[in-house]
Design a protein around this motif. Structure first.
Motif, PDB file in Angstrom:
ATOM      1  N   TYR A  60       0.958  -1.174  -0.089  1.00  0.00           N
ATOM      2  CA  TYR A  60       0.031   0.024   0.054  1.00  0.00           C
ATOM      3  C   TYR A  60       0.826   1.206  -0.151  1.00  0.00           C
ATOM      4  O   TYR A  60       0.536   2.287  -0.818  1.00  0.00           O
ATOM      5  CB  TYR A  60      -0.936  -0.166   1.052  1.00  0.00           C
ATOM      6  CG  TYR A  60      -1.677   1.212   1.512  1.00  0.00           C
ATOM      7  CD1 TYR A  60      -2.718   1.544   0.455  1.00  0.00           C
ATOM      8  CD2 TYR A  60      -1.247   2.331   2.414  1.00  0.00           C
ATOM      9  CE1 TYR A  60      -3.428   2.759   0.762  1.00  0.00           C
ATOM     10  CE2 TYR A  60      -2.098   3.586   2.523  1.00  0.00           C
ATOM     11  CZ  TYR A  60      -3.002   3.750   1.755  1.00  0.00           C
ATOM     12  OH  TYR A  60      -3.737   4.973   1.710  1.00  0.00           O
ATOM     13  N   LEU A  61       1.883   1.144   0.978  1.00  0.00           N
ATOM     14  CA  LEU A  61       2.777   2.464   0.961  1.00  0.00           C
ATOM     15  C   LEU A  61       3.543   2.715  -0.273  1.00  0.00           C
ATOM     16  O   LEU A  61       3.847   3.721  -0.822  1.00  0.00           O
ATOM     17  CB  LEU A  61       3.662   2.554   2.041  1.00  0.00           C
ATOM     18  CG  LEU A  61       3.008   2.384   3.420  1.00  0.00           C
ATOM     19  CD1 LEU A  61       4.067   2.279   4.760  1.00  0.00           C
ATOM     20  CD2 LEU A  61       2.464   3.833   3.597  1.00  0.00           C
ATOM     21  N   ARG A  62       3.804   1.421  -0.970  1.00  0.00           N
ATOM     22  CA  ARG A  62       4.705   1.615  -2.291  1.00  0.00           C
ATOM     23  C   ARG A  62       3.676   2.117  -3.488  1.00  0.00           C
ATOM     24  O   ARG A  62       3.888   3.028  -3.970  1.00  0.00           O
ATOM     25  CB  ARG A  62       5.213   0.143  -2.742  1.00  0.00           C
ATOM     26  CG  ARG A  62       6.098   0.236  -3.933  1.00  0.00           C
ATOM     27  CD  ARG A  62       6.540  -1.193  -4.105  1.00  0.00           C
ATOM     28  NE  ARG A  62       7.257  -1.816  -3.008  1.00  0.00           N
ATOM     29  CZ  ARG A  62       7.075  -2.803  -2.460  1.00  0.00           C
ATOM     30  NH1 ARG A  62       6.220  -3.522  -2.953  1.00  0.00           N
ATOM     31  NH2 ARG A  62       7.587  -3.226  -1.366  1.00  0.00           N
ATOM     32  N   LEU A  63       2.654   1.509  -3.169  1.00  0.00           N
ATOM     33  CA  LEU A  63       1.376   2.157  -4.342  1.00  0.00           C
ATOM     34  C   LEU A  63       1.301   3.420  -4.231  1.00  0.00           C
ATOM     35  O   LEU A  63       1.333   4.292  -5.211  1.00  0.00           O
ATOM     36  CB  LEU A  63      -0.147   1.375  -4.202  1.00  0.00           C
ATOM     37  CG  LEU A  63      -1.070   1.759  -4.865  1.00  0.00           C
ATOM     38  CD1 LEU A  63      -1.132   1.458  -6.398  1.00  0.00           C
ATOM     39  CD2 LEU A  63      -2.289   1.351  -4.305  1.00  0.00           C
ATOM     40  N   ILE A  64       0.929   4.139  -2.729  1.00  0.00           N
ATOM     41  CA  ILE A  64       0.526   5.771  -2.744  1.00  0.00           C
ATOM     42  C   ILE A  64       1.887   6.574  -2.877  1.00  0.00           C
ATOM     43  O   ILE A  64       1.739   7.577  -3.093  1.00  0.00           O
ATOM     44  CB  ILE A  64      -0.232   5.777  -1.420  1.00  0.00           C
ATOM     45  CG1 ILE A  64       0.654   5.632  -0.441  1.00  0.00           C
ATOM     46  CG2 ILE A  64      -1.654   5.059  -1.710  1.00  0.00           C
ATOM     47  CD1 ILE A  64      -0.246   6.054   0.822  1.00  0.00           C
TER      48      ILE A  64
END
Length: 122
Positions: free
Chosen positions: A34-38
């Motif tokens: 999730y952190l990588r995505l956003i």
């Protein structure tokens, strides 16, 4: 007619929010993804989320002062836009709702109907 305009804008906000949620649901499995995505892959999600949050607050104030809606009426209208979220998630992201979730939509719209009838009656 003004409540219809308020409702349509709320539906638009719900649709944009659902697209963002569907993207996050389908493309991230776990906190690190999730952190990588956003942060790396789609940082526009953060910007759009902030814009929707701020515009939603402005819409609430417009509902409060211009349309003279109560907090509860505004909340019921937001709940009644749940069909937009479910339709958007289903059509765009392929996330299918369960029968209880679909029943929830019906109850939201019943609440909107009761609130609307009560408002017209007073």
């Amino acid at each position: 007619m003004e409540i219809a305009a308020f409702y349509l804008v709320a539906c638009l906000f719900m649709a944009i929010s659902a697209v963002l949620s569907g993207t996050q649901w389908n493309e991230a499995n776990g906190v690190m993804e999730y952190l990588r995505l956003i942060l790396l892959n789609k940082p526009v999600i953060i910007l759009l989320t902030l814009v929707i949050f701020i515009l939603s607050g402005i819409l609430v104030q417009i509902g409060k002062f211009h349309f003279h809606l109560s907090y509860y009426e505004i909340s019921i209208i937001w709940l009644a836009t749940s069909w937009v979220s479910i339709a958007t998630l289903w059509i765009i992201s392929g996330i299918k709702p369960s029968w209880p979730e679909l029943a929830g939509i019906v109850f939201c719209h019943i609440g909107l109907g009761i609130s609307t009838i009560a408002r017209i009656s007073t």
